[in-house]
Design a protein around this motif. Structure first.
Motif, short mmCIF file in Angstrom:
data_model
loop_
_atom_site.label_atom_id
_atom_site.label_comp_id
_atom_site.label_asym_id
_atom_site.label_seq_id
_atom_site.Cartn_x
_atom_site.Cartn_y
_atom_site.Cartn_z
N ILE A 16 0.84 -1.20 0.00
CA ILE A 16 0.00 0.00 0.00
C ILE A 16 0.88 1.26 0.00
O ILE A 16 0.63 2.20 -0.75
CB ILE A 16 -0.96 0.00 1.20
CG1 ILE A 16 -2.02 -1.09 1.02
CG2 ILE A 16 -1.62 1.37 1.39
CD1 ILE A 16 -2.88 -1.33 2.24
N ILE A 17 1.92 1.26 0.82
CA ILE A 17 2.82 2.42 0.91
C ILE A 17 3.57 2.61 -0.42
O ILE A 17 3.65 3.72 -0.94
CB ILE A 17 3.83 2.26 2.06
CG1 ILE A 17 3.12 2.07 3.39
CG2 ILE A 17 4.80 3.45 2.10
CD1 ILE A 17 2.32 3.24 3.87
N HIS A 18 4.12 1.51 -0.96
CA HIS A 18 4.84 1.61 -2.24
C HIS A 18 3.93 2.20 -3.32
O HIS A 18 4.34 3.09 -4.07
CB HIS A 18 5.32 0.23 -2.69
CG HIS A 18 6.48 -0.31 -1.93
ND1 HIS A 18 7.70 0.34 -1.83
CD2 HIS A 18 6.64 -1.47 -1.24
CE1 HIS A 18 8.54 -0.39 -1.11
NE2 HIS A 18 7.92 -1.49 -0.74
N LEU A 19 2.70 1.71 -3.42
CA LEU A 19 1.77 2.20 -4.44
C LEU A 19 1.36 3.65 -4.20
O LEU A 19 1.19 4.43 -5.14
CB LEU A 19 0.53 1.32 -4.50
CG LEU A 19 0.75 -0.10 -5.04
CD1 LEU A 19 -0.52 -0.92 -4.93
CD2 LEU A 19 1.26 -0.06 -6.47
N ALA A 20 1.22 4.03 -2.92
CA ALA A 20 0.81 5.40 -2.59
C ALA A 20 1.88 6.42 -2.99
O ALA A 20 1.57 7.55 -3.37
CB ALA A 20 0.50 5.52 -1.11
N LEU A 21 3.15 6.01 -2.93
CA LEU A 21 4.25 6.96 -3.18
C LEU A 21 4.94 6.76 -4.53
O LEU A 21 5.88 7.49 -4.84
CB LEU A 21 5.28 6.87 -2.05
CG LEU A 21 4.76 7.26 -0.66
CD1 LEU A 21 5.84 7.07 0.38
CD2 LEU A 21 4.24 8.68 -0.66
N LYS A 22 4.47 5.82 -5.34
CA LYS A 22 5.18 5.53 -6.59
C LYS A 22 5.17 6.70 -7.57
O LYS A 22 6.10 6.84 -8.36
CB LYS A 22 4.61 4.29 -7.26
CG LYS A 22 3.28 4.50 -7.94
CD LYS A 22 2.82 3.28 -8.67
CE LYS A 22 1.52 3.63 -9.37
NZ LYS A 22 1.09 2.67 -10.29
N ASP A 23 4.16 7.56 -7.51
CA ASP A 23 4.09 8.68 -8.44
C ASP A 23 4.71 9.97 -7.90
O ASP A 23 4.69 10.99 -8.59
CB ASP A 23 2.62 8.94 -8.83
CG ASP A 23 2.04 7.79 -9.63
OD1 ASP A 23 2.81 7.13 -10.36
OD2 ASP A 23 0.83 7.54 -9.52
N ASP A 24 5.23 9.92 -6.69
CA ASP A 24 5.89 11.10 -6.12
C ASP A 24 7.32 11.16 -6.66
O ASP A 24 8.13 10.29 -6.36
CB ASP A 24 5.89 11.02 -4.59
CG ASP A 24 6.37 12.30 -3.93
OD1 ASP A 24 7.21 13.01 -4.54
OD2 ASP A 24 5.92 12.60 -2.81
N PRO A 25 7.64 12.17 -7.46
CA PRO A 25 8.97 12.22 -8.09
C PRO A 25 10.10 12.56 -7.11
O PRO A 25 11.27 12.40 -7.46
CB PRO A 25 8.82 13.32 -9.14
CG PRO A 25 7.75 14.21 -8.60
CD PRO A 25 6.81 13.31 -7.85
N ASP A 26 9.76 13.00 -5.91
CA ASP A 26 10.80 13.46 -4.98
C ASP A 26 11.19 12.43 -3.93
O ASP A 26 12.08 12.67 -3.12
CB ASP A 26 10.34 14.73 -4.28
CG ASP A 26 10.11 15.86 -5.27
OD1 ASP A 26 10.86 15.95 -6.26
OD2 ASP A 26 9.16 16.65 -5.06
#
Length: 128
Positions: free
Chosen positions: A95-105
Motif C-alpha cells: 500500500i505504501i509503495h503504491l501510494a508513493l510511486k508517483d511522487d517524483p521526490d
C-alpha cells in the motif's frame, strides 16, 4: 463477493476487534487459513486469490496508511533524510509503495528479512 481475479469474504457482526487483532495480524492469519482451504482441492493450475475483510477494516487501513505515507514523504523531503516505517506486513508495505510511486521526490524500499520487513522512504537527491 466474487470478481474476475479474487474471492472477497466480508465478515460483519460481533466483536470485530478480536477477529482483526493487533495491527490486523489475526485477520491475516484467518485470511491465510481460508486461502489454504479454498485452494487445497483446486484442480486448476491457477490459484484463487482470497481476501477476508472484517467490518471494512481493510479499506480503513488502506486510507490510514496512504495518509501516513504522504505525511512521512513530506517529512523526508523536508529534512532530506530517509525515514523508516518499522515492521510492516507485505500487504501494508505494498500500500505504501503504491501510494508513493508517483511522487517524483521520494522513493521507497523494503529492507530486512522475514515476515515483518521494514519500509524506508528516501528523498531523491536533486542535482543542479
Amino acid at each position: 463477493e466474487e470478481d474476475s481475479d479474487r474471492v472477497l469474504f466480508n465478515v460483519a457482526g460481533g466483536n470485530a476487534a478480536v477477529l482483526i487483532g493487533k495491527r490486523g495480524q489475526t485477520l491475516e492469519a484467518i485470511q491465510s487459513l481460508v486461502k489454504k482451504v479454498v485452494n487445497k482441492h483446486n484442480n486448476n493450475d491457477k490459484r484463487i486469490r482470497v481476501q477476508v475483510d472484517i467490518e471494512g477494516y481493510l479499506e480503513t487501513r488502506r486510507v490510514n496508511l496512504e495518509r501516513l505515507a504522504a505525511r512521512l514523504a513530506e517529512k523526508s523531503k523536508r529534512i532530506r533524510k530517509p525515514i523508516s516505517m518499522g515492521q510492516m506486513s507485505a500487504y501494508d508495505r505494498r500500500i505504501i509503495h503504491l501510494a508513493l510511486k508517483d511522487d517524483p521526490d521520494v522513493r521507497t524500499k523494503s529492507s530486512g528479512e522475514g515476515y515483518l520487513r521494514k519500509l524506508v522512504i528516501f528523498p531523491k537527491k536533486k542535482y543542479e
